[in-house]
Structure formats: C-alpha cells, structure tokens
Design an enzyme around this catalytic site. Structure first.
Site, short mmCIF file in Angstrom:
data_model
loop_
_atom_site.label_atom_id
_atom_site.label_comp_id
_atom_site.label_asym_id
_atom_site.label_seq_id
_atom_site.Cartn_x
_atom_site.Cartn_y
_atom_site.Cartn_z
N ASP A 72 0.82 -1.21 0.00
CA ASP A 72 0.00 0.00 0.00
C ASP A 72 0.86 1.26 0.00
O ASP A 72 0.45 2.30 -0.54
CB ASP A 72 -0.93 0.00 1.21
CG ASP A 72 -2.14 -0.91 1.01
OD1 ASP A 72 -2.32 -1.42 -0.11
OD2 ASP A 72 -2.90 -1.11 1.98
N TYR A 188 -3.30 4.01 9.39
CA TYR A 188 -2.81 4.56 10.66
C TYR A 188 -3.96 4.81 11.63
O TYR A 188 -3.88 4.49 12.83
CB TYR A 188 -2.05 5.85 10.36
CG TYR A 188 -1.28 6.45 11.51
CD1 TYR A 188 -1.09 5.77 12.71
CD2 TYR A 188 -0.71 7.73 11.38
CE1 TYR A 188 -0.37 6.34 13.75
CE2 TYR A 188 0.01 8.30 12.40
CZ TYR A 188 0.17 7.61 13.59
OH TYR A 188 0.88 8.18 14.62
#
Length: 290
Positions: A72, A188
C-alpha cells in the site's frame, strides 16, 4: 493501451514478479513505460533486459492505466505522482496487508484478462488537502490515506485546538491527531482506535493519537467540511505527515484540512468485495484455537 509502472525499490522480493508482469503486458501488445527509479533497480538487482519500454521521471508521464507493484505504501507514492491526471491505478500486492494493492501476483493473469475484456470497476477515492498559513510544503500537500499532526523532538504531548467550519470542536492534548479519508480508515487511523469506514462514504474521520483524556473518542464528519487546527508545542514545532511524507511546521502555522478538488481512481475486480477484504485481511471471525 499504454501502461505506466511504479514499483517498490527497497525490498527485492517486492519487485520479484516484475518479469512476469512485463511478459503478460507484452502478450497483450501493451505500450509500457516504467518509472526510471524502478527501471534502474530492476537492472541492477535482476539484470533484466528492457528493449521496448519508455522511461519517465517524477510525474512526467501519460498512460491509460497505472500499475503499482508493491504494498500500500508503493500505491500511495504512485497515487501522489498520478495526482490530478485522473489515470486509474491497479495495485499488485507484493507487500503484507494490501487494502489498496489487493491483486496478488497469482491473480495477475486473470486480472489482465478481465481488464482487456472490460470486466472491472473503477472506484473514485477522495483525497485530503492541507494548507498552512505562512508555509509552503515541499511535497504535494495531499493525502489519499490521511494527514496526521504529530509531536516532534519532545516526549511531551502537543495541544491541538480544533474547529470545524469555524465552529470550535475540541482541544486535544495528545501525541497527535489523524485526519483520514475512508480509504485511510484501515491504515494509521485504525491502529490508534479509529473507525473503519466504507470507501464509498463521503466522510472524514478525526482520531487522536494517545490522548491524555480517556473520554476523547474519534469523530466522523462530512468530507465537504473544513477542519482548522492551531497547535501548541513545548518545542514550538510539530510534524505534518501526508501519507507518511512528513514535514516540520512551526506552531504559528495554522492548518486547514479539507477535501481536495480531485479524486484517485482505483481499479477493482468484480470479485473483490470490501467486506470480504475486511474479513480476510483483518482475520475477522478467526478462531485462535484452531
């Protein structure tokens, strides 16, 4: 068809499927152009020969499709280079989790067969833009995943005064604050307790990082609203991270974050469903006893 290829140049195993990729594309008569950094990496590590490709640097390319080969993180770098070009991106996952790059190397042959028979979908993903009063960022001030405000050079927390559409929301005392798109909700933001958001929803999540107050929770807002931030820090500096590209800001640089005026297009196979990806990647329902 013309295809531009980006790839991971830091870990050899993540680019080890490049030769198969080029062979498949040549079989369909594709015009191939390759990021120069990836080209030099493949030449030095794999002694691959390229006689029929075009090289490009930075964002100086044009194509019908962009292919990102890596994880990613590689996909995010490719997306920052695509920017406003509107070129759809296909992510081949040679990394670990892979929410954006979700095509396995074993699926490449089937995937390209589907693409050349027009059996695929293109999802438009929203992008965040950040601006700072009195500062110009050295890298593109956009985030497909998230824009994070983080402490720097100190073990002390930072204070982040947050308003939405000029209406005061909260003052966060924390290690930071993550503003994420639905695409970035599984990145995140998820790791610090943020919500998982369906990619097609038009929302933004605001998630504190290690907040001092235990009753502070993430909040989800409309993505056409503007977020303004004023940061206080003992070191008088803090970091702004845009999809991991971090820059230092002075606490007098007030920030504004909102939806950018363009989207990133992501190629998806019909058989790849978001809820299936959640179950498989995050191992929902897995029984540790088995």
């Amino acid at each position: 068809m013309r295809v531009a290829i980006f790839g991971n140049v830091y870990q050899e195993k993540k680019s080890s499927h490049a030769e198969k990729l080029f062979t498949l594309l040549r079989g369909y008569g594709v015009e191939i152009c390759v990021d120069r950094e990836l080209y030099e990496f493949l030449c030095s590590r794999y002694q691959m020969e390229f006689s029929d490709i075009e090289l490009f640097d930075a964002d100086r390319f044009d194509a019908d499709i962009v292919i990102s080969m890596g994880g990613d993180g590689t996909f995010l770098k490719a997306a920052s280079r695509v920017g406003r070009k509107g070129i759809p991106i296909l992510g081949i996952n040679t990394g670990r989790l892979g929410f954006l790059a979700d095509i396995s190397p074993e699926e490449m042959e089937e995937t390209f067969r589907d693409i050349f028979h027009n059996r695929y979908t293109v999802e438009e993903r929203s992008v965040l833009e950040v601006s700072a009063a009195g500062k110009t960022f050295s890298s593109p001030p956009f985030g497909l995943n998230d824009i994070a405000i983080l402490k720097r050079d100190s073990s002390s927390m930072i204070t982040i005064h947050t308003s939405i559409n000029n209406v005061y929301l909260n003052t966060y005392q924390a290690d930071g604050l993550i503003v994420s798109t639905p695409t970035g909700s599984t990145a995140y933001s998820l790791s610090v307790g943020g919500p998982i958001i369906v990619p097609h929803s038009r929302t933004i999540a605001i998630t504190p990082v290690a907040p001092h107050s235990l009753n502070v929770r993430p909040i989800v807002i409309c993505d056409d609203w503007k977020i303004t931030l004023e940061v206080e820090s003992r070191s008088h500096n803090f970091l702004v991270a845009m999809d991991g590209r971090s820059e230092s800001c002075h606490e007098h640089n007030h920030l504004t974050i909102g939806r950018a005026d363009y989207t990133i297009k992501v190629i998806k196979r019909y058989t790849h469903i978001f809820f299936d990806t959640l179950r498989n990647k995050l191992m929902w329902g897995a029984d540790a006893r088995n």
